[in-house]
Design a protein around this motif. Structure first.
Motif: not given
Lengths: 106, 106
Positions: A11, A13-18, A20-22, A91, A94
């Motif tokens: 779960e 991991s989405i926050e970690k991704a966001l 960077v790329i959010g 990326l 995505i």
């Protein structure tokens, strides 16, 4: 407990991704750079509505997070190009899924 | 001209997608709802750092864009549940690719 831990790591991991790329302009900068290296001016004109400050901040954020690299050339006047790192190029899946979703639903 | 037009439509599809799903908390709300319907309180405690106002605004934005539906139940006190529409569920591929990228790179 193992499964629960696994879901938790899965779960956040989405926050970690966001993190960077959010950002608002992040995906649009990455979309442009998936087509190859670009200069600041090229990015500015390709991304509808972005201000110079917002673009500068986004590029710096992506550089800090190793999504892109900034190459300076000793031309007269000096020129700078931005290009995706391997991490940044990863990326593209995505971006691709976003385009597919938008084509069907947006 | 045809190819150029195609690239343009292909390109602005990302912007169209981001208009719907680009908000700070959007992906985290969608991530939670991919596990099934949730109440406001459940979403609030599952999404680290979101304020009630930000969550309310995000839920309303996603409802307006037909990503989720809001179901009210005549319990005492009345309860409300949020669930993804088919359009919302179609976002799971983007979420999945984000998790994959984060697992490898973030």
């Amino acid at each position: 407990m193992e499964a629960e831990l696994q879901t938790q790591t899965y779960e956040c991991s989405i926050e970690k991704a966001l993190n960077v790329i959010g950002g608002k302009w992040t995906f649009l900068v990455i979309r442009e750079l998936t087509h190859g290296k670009k200069r600041f001016g090229e990015l500015k004109s390709a991304i509808h509505g972005v201000s110079s400050k917002a673009l500068t901040d986004t590029l710096r954020h992506l550089e800090v997070h190793d999504i892109l690299v900034r190459e300076a050339f000793a031309t007269v006047p000096p020129t700078v190009e931005y290009g995706l790192t391997v991490k940044g190029q990863a990326l593209h899946k995505i971006i691709h899924e976003m385009k597919m979703w938008a084509r069907e639903w947006a």
